[in-house]
Scaffold this motif. Sequence first.
Motif, short mmCIF file in Angstrom:
data_model
loop_
_atom_site.label_atom_id
_atom_site.label_comp_id
_atom_site.label_asym_id
_atom_site.label_seq_id
_atom_site.Cartn_x
_atom_site.Cartn_y
_atom_site.Cartn_z
N ILE A 3 17.59 27.03 9.26
CA ILE A 3 17.01 27.52 8.02
C ILE A 3 16.37 26.27 7.33
O ILE A 3 17.00 25.51 6.82
CB ILE A 3 17.93 28.40 7.13
N ALA A 4 15.10 26.43 7.39
CA ALA A 4 14.38 25.40 6.75
C ALA A 4 14.78 25.21 5.09
O ALA A 4 15.01 26.21 4.67
CB ALA A 4 12.92 25.38 6.71
N PRO A 5 14.79 24.01 4.70
CA PRO A 5 15.22 24.08 3.14
C PRO A 5 14.09 24.64 2.26
O PRO A 5 14.64 25.28 1.24
CB PRO A 5 15.08 22.43 2.75
N SER A 6 13.02 24.96 2.64
CA SER A 6 11.96 25.62 1.79
C SER A 6 12.25 27.05 1.74
O SER A 6 11.66 27.71 0.97
CB SER A 6 10.62 25.38 2.21
N ASP A 7 13.06 27.58 2.67
CA ASP A 7 13.53 29.25 2.64
C ASP A 7 14.82 29.21 2.10
O ASP A 7 15.37 30.39 2.27
CB ASP A 7 13.35 29.57 4.32
N VAL A 8 15.32 28.16 1.21
CA VAL A 8 16.74 28.30 0.56
C VAL A 8 16.35 28.30 -0.74
O VAL A 8 15.86 27.39 -1.13
CB VAL A 8 17.56 27.56 1.24
N ALA A 9 16.84 29.31 -1.71
CA ALA A 9 16.96 29.26 -3.32
C ALA A 9 18.39 29.23 -3.62
O ALA A 9 19.09 30.21 -3.21
CB ALA A 9 16.09 30.21 -3.78
N TYR A 10 18.97 28.08 -4.40
CA TYR A 10 20.52 28.07 -4.66
C TYR A 10 20.41 27.77 -6.15
O TYR A 10 19.85 27.12 -6.93
CB TYR A 10 21.01 27.00 -4.02
N TRP A 11 21.27 28.61 -6.94
CA TRP A 11 21.56 28.38 -8.31
C TRP A 11 23.06 28.64 -8.68
O TRP A 11 23.81 29.20 -8.03
CB TRP A 11 20.81 29.31 -8.97
N PHE A 12 23.34 28.07 -9.70
CA PHE A 12 24.80 28.27 -10.37
C PHE A 12 24.71 29.09 -11.58
O PHE A 12 23.75 28.65 -12.39
CB PHE A 12 25.40 26.92 -10.52
N LEU A 13 25.33 30.05 -12.01
CA LEU A 13 25.47 30.89 -13.23
C LEU A 13 26.76 30.89 -13.97
O LEU A 13 27.73 31.01 -12.99
CB LEU A 13 24.91 32.30 -12.73
N GLU A 14 26.49 30.59 -15.32
CA GLU A 14 27.61 30.51 -16.05
C GLU A 14 28.12 32.24 -15.98
O GLU A 14 27.42 32.94 -16.06
CB GLU A 14 27.71 30.13 -17.34
N PRO A 15 29.61 32.35 -16.12
CA PRO A 15 30.12 33.86 -16.06
C PRO A 15 29.92 34.43 -17.78
O PRO A 15 31.08 34.27 -18.67
CB PRO A 15 31.54 33.67 -15.99
N GLU A 16 28.84 34.62 -18.15
CA GLU A 16 28.55 35.14 -19.23
C GLU A 16 27.62 36.37 -19.24
O GLU A 16 27.10 36.71 -18.07
CB GLU A 16 27.92 33.92 -20.20
N ASP A 17 27.58 37.21 -20.26
CA ASP A 17 26.56 38.10 -20.32
C ASP A 17 25.16 38.03 -20.14
O ASP A 17 24.56 38.84 -19.63
CB ASP A 17 26.85 38.91 -21.90
N ALA A 18 24.72 36.90 -20.30
CA ALA A 18 23.47 36.69 -20.22
C ALA A 18 23.10 36.29 -18.54
O ALA A 18 21.92 36.24 -18.27
CB ALA A 18 22.82 35.57 -21.08
#
Length: 717
Positions: A593-608
């Motif tokens: 899988i090419a890097p341009s086809d990957v989206a990655y994030w970290f989300l804090e465990p909060e209501d937002a």
Amino acid sequence: MDSTRVTEHPTSFDRPSTGADPTDPRGALLPASVPPRASGSALPAQGRAGETPPTAGADSPGAFEHSQPGAEQAAEPDTHRSRPGSEGVPVQPDGGQPGAPSDGVSGGGQAALVRPLPEVPAGATDRRGAPPEPERRTGQPTAPGQPTPMRRDGDRLRFVGAATRRIARGMDLDEIVMGLCRATVPTFADAILVYLREPLPVGDERPTGPLVLRLRRTDRIPAERDTEGGFAPAAQPEPSELETVGAELCEVRPGSALAEVLRGVRPVFTDTPAARAALPELLGDERDFALPDGRRAILAPLRGRRRVIGAALFLRGPERVAFEADDLLVAAQLATHSALGIDKAVLYGREAYIADELQRTMLPENLPRCTGVRLASRYLPAAETARVGGDWYDAIPLPGSRVALVVGDVMGHSMTSAAIMGQLRTTAQTLAGLDLPPQEVLHHLDEQAQRLGSDRMATCLYAVYDPVSHRITVANAGHPPPVLLHMDGHAEVLRVPAGAPIGVGGVDFEAVELDAPAGATLLLYTDGLVESRLRDVWTGIEQLRERLAATAQLTGPDHPPPLEALCDEVLDMLGPGDRDDDIALLAARFDGIAPSDVAYWFLEPEDAAPGKARRLARRALARWGMEDLTDAVELLVSEVVTNAVRYASKPVTLRLLRTDVLRCEVGDDVPQLPRLRQARATDEGGRGLYLVNRLARRWGATRLSTGKVVWFELNRG
């Protein structure tokens, strides 16, 4: 000194038996110098054509055909070997002394006479340099070319021996039935019909339903026989007598004449009332059949180990000599050997079917479709007689779009090896589901093998491919190293730690991480592909590497060879002597899988977190030109992230992968897997996974060592 010829009388274990050839030297009475015994102790002459044995009941028809030498003489205790009488003394039917009348008639009965053997000149020898054997003569001459009764018995014995050997050579049902037909026609009969039970019972199975016989095979003398080599054509029977008989299917009614004949088990002539009444039921009442008159047909039931499984009908044409009483014994021997062979063939067929089913269920029926990798596989048993073995392969999807590639080999190729292989494969699948490192998977497999037994040895190679990082992690347990075929056509044998086989115990396994460039092909195999009695394993590995490189050159550096064709080319390297073991082959083409086809994030465990996840997903879809999936992705991402942040204590991960499908993965640190349930009308929640199940193409949840991953896929527009 008087020169005499002395010979010993045959002992009990080499005395000529019924049906022996009169020319057999063990049955010839040679002259001896021993004085003749008292009255009643002389050996009777063996019966030949036109003679009558010297017994009181010799006038009965056929009595001479089965007489045993010395059977009529009185038992006389003697601690020494018995000696034959003088060759010049005729044997009298009443046990009289020498000198009695020898006209061959006594009391109205016929008697055989042993004439004196001619004297042989002293010092005479034959062509071999040995004294010539005296000629044996009988009281009446035999017509030229006419076999004597004793010679006919010998022919029957030789025919039964050759026929049973031919029948015994068959392994399956058709071979045994064909062997019976080919051995019978034309030596014993002009035509044969073989009926078998439909269906044939297997082993101790109790047949259900009525007894139905199906015509399995027929054979007859061809219309024109080969005349080469002095073999003259024989007169053929009329078509109405041997060609038009036989219905294909018949049902044996309880209590019918055919049922009684089959219950009797023994062969019968069809001129008997019982057999004559049974033939219309067997051959079909509606057919205009005609059998030759007289004893020219024998109906022989085929009885297996426990029950009647069919019948055989032997036919002779009117121009041929009719069957004799002794031919019933021949038919009984043929029927017995054929029935037992058919029983064993049915059992062998069932065993082969079970073996095939076991092997097919032990191996994956279809390889999974994994993200960023294409797969192909092959399995070849060691031989047709050993269809199961301990080789296996597997491809297991892992969280994070990774895939585990496994190939292993249990010692031996038997049902036991296949059973152990199934247990190890199941254990490997369970351990892979826990997302353990490759070396830990091999360690637990080693423990499982030791629990199965002290001699449960196996080799295994476990690799994990990550299409995002384009890396592969490999751990080995005594297995041949994999071969990596690069995009440019270069084939490389990967340097991985050899390790100890599974089942040794007390050893550590190492893992090595290697590059897996896009377009490369990884080939995993068992030692049956590269090792045989004609070559060692390293020679075979080098030949495999050269074969892969040569195959890649055919398609060019920019086009890797198709996986299916590549597997076939690899198996073509096997020669006639290279099939000593079963072979498992697994080929993986790394697309990545090419890097341009990957989206990655970290989300804090909060209501937002759910709202932020929706915005991030919308931006990624807009960048990829997939706005038509925005509404569905936002809804599903919001539901999955909401469930994750509700219980998570660490940051939640969100990853989108664009391949042939759109894949979304949400990870958290909670090991409990979500469960789909039907929410009630009064419930305020519990509908998130229901929406995911209805809108997504596929979805699932996988437990990790650090928590879990919930994922779903959507088809691209």
